[in-house]
Motif scaffolding. Structure first.
Motif, mmCIF file in Angstrom:
data_model
loop_
_atom_site.group_PDB
_atom_site.id
_atom_site.type_symbol
_atom_site.label_atom_id
_atom_site.label_comp_id
_atom_site.label_asym_id
_atom_site.label_seq_id
_atom_site.Cartn_x
_atom_site.Cartn_y
_atom_site.Cartn_z
ATOM 1 N N UNK A 1 48.279 -1.894 -2.157
ATOM 2 C CA UNK A 1 49.708 -2.088 -2.415
ATOM 3 C C UNK A 1 49.887 -3.309 -3.311
ATOM 4 N N UNK A 2 51.053 -3.415 -3.929
ATOM 5 C CA UNK A 2 51.370 -4.571 -4.757
ATOM 6 C C UNK A 2 51.309 -5.830 -3.892
ATOM 7 N N UNK A 3 50.703 -6.870 -4.421
ATOM 8 C CA UNK A 3 50.537 -8.108 -3.660
ATOM 9 C C UNK A 3 50.641 -9.311 -4.599
ATOM 10 N N UNK A 4 51.113 -10.417 -4.062
ATOM 11 C CA UNK A 4 51.105 -11.687 -4.775
ATOM 12 C C UNK A 4 50.254 -12.660 -3.968
ATOM 13 N N UNK A 5 49.191 -13.151 -4.549
ATOM 14 C CA UNK A 5 48.319 -14.106 -3.873
ATOM 15 C C UNK A 5 48.956 -15.484 -3.997
ATOM 16 N N UNK A 6 49.312 -16.069 -2.864
ATOM 17 C CA UNK A 6 50.053 -17.336 -2.875
ATOM 18 C C UNK A 6 49.215 -18.536 -2.471
ATOM 19 N N UNK A 7 48.074 -18.317 -1.857
ATOM 20 C CA UNK A 7 47.282 -19.435 -1.353
ATOM 21 C C UNK A 7 46.013 -19.656 -2.147
ATOM 22 N N UNK A 8 45.822 -20.898 -2.614
ATOM 23 C CA UNK A 8 44.578 -21.261 -3.301
ATOM 24 C C UNK A 8 44.341 -22.755 -3.120
ATOM 25 N N UNK A 9 43.139 -23.102 -2.704
ATOM 26 C CA UNK A 9 42.773 -24.508 -2.516
ATOM 27 C C UNK A 9 41.344 -24.735 -2.990
ATOM 28 N N UNK A 10 41.115 -25.929 -3.524
ATOM 29 C CA UNK A 10 39.780 -26.408 -3.861
ATOM 30 C C UNK A 10 39.362 -27.290 -2.692
ATOM 31 N N UNK A 11 38.284 -26.914 -2.014
ATOM 32 C CA UNK A 11 37.786 -27.722 -0.903
ATOM 33 C C UNK A 11 36.540 -28.446 -1.373
ATOM 34 N N UNK A 12 36.626 -29.769 -1.426
ATOM 35 C CA UNK A 12 35.504 -30.573 -1.894
ATOM 36 C C UNK A 12 34.406 -30.681 -0.854
ATOM 37 N N UNK A 13 33.300 -31.336 -1.203
ATOM 38 C CA UNK A 13 32.162 -31.441 -0.291
ATOM 39 C C UNK A 13 32.473 -32.250 0.965
ATOM 40 N N UNK A 14 33.504 -33.081 0.925
ATOM 41 C CA UNK A 14 33.885 -33.873 2.099
ATOM 42 C C UNK A 14 34.853 -33.126 3.001
ATOM 43 N N UNK A 15 35.295 -31.918 2.580
ATOM 44 C CA UNK A 15 36.254 -31.151 3.360
ATOM 45 C C UNK A 15 37.697 -31.381 2.942
ATOM 46 N N UNK A 16 37.919 -32.309 2.018
ATOM 47 C CA UNK A 16 39.269 -32.561 1.522
ATOM 48 C C UNK A 16 39.704 -31.372 0.676
#
Length: 195
Positions: free
Chosen positions: A92-107
């Motif tokens: 179905x049609x979808x909009x991806x709203x979540x994106x994060x860069x997780x660094x090696x420290x977990x930030x």
């Protein structure tokens, strides 16, 4: 007296069992949290409502975008991380709203909101079933968060009972990461199949 000691022992055992259950029962966030789907860059990963493949990762000190005569530049106190990816809706049609860069420290770092007017940026693009869409996730990160990072992509910004795709962005070829002086977001992402 013996009966009283037996009651006290039973009460102590019950308290220990309750404490053990409390310590080992998963938290509400764990029970209702995202369902992880893990993989590596270059691999197509399937979430509940979309597929995603990271095609390229680049770094720059400055970004350019806009149309001729209306070019914009953005500097950052750290590094711009530009992740070119291909996303496809499944059923179905979808909009991806979540994106994060997780660094090696977990930030974790969300996509930059300082690029209004730039083309082909995720999140926010509407995906149609079966039609691959190539675009970019762009993050502002400190230089020490480049190596050993993970891209986290989900349909909702804070997924619950839904897929969370975790893509390892580590380079396996052993080459040092290169940082460009400038990257032009006005150039469309490479066509499908190009490298």
């Amino acid at each position: 007296m013996i009966r009283r000691l037996a009651q006290l022992a039973a009460l102590t055992v019950a308290a220990i069992l309750l404490l053990a259950m409390q310590r080992t029962t998963p938290s509400y966030d764990t029970l209702t949290g995202p369902i992880p789907v893990s993989g590596t860059s270059g691999e197509t990963l399937t979430a509940r409502s979309f597929t995603v493949r990271v095609d390229r990762i680049e770094f720059a000190r400055r970004l350019q975008f806009g149309s001729p005569g209306f070019e914009k530049q953005r500097d950052t106190g750290g590094i711009w991380a530009i992740v070119t990816a291909t996303l496809t809706a499944r059923d179905a049609t979808v909009t991806v709203a979540g994106a994060e860069w997780e660094g090696p420290t977990g930030t974790r770092y969300s996509t930059s909101d300082r690029l209004i007017g730039a083309r082909a940026l995720f999140p926010g693009q509407t995906l149609q079933p079966g039609i691959p869409v190539r675009g970019r996730f762009v993050f502002e990160i400190p230089a020490d968060q480049m190596q050993g990072a993970t891209l986290r992509v989900s349909e909702d910004r804070f997924p619950r009972f839904d897929s969370l795709v975790r893509i390892s962005l580590d380079r396996s070829d052993g080459r040092a990461l290169q940082i460009r002086d400038s990257f032009d977001l006005a150039q469309p992402p490479l066509s499908l199949g190009a490298s």
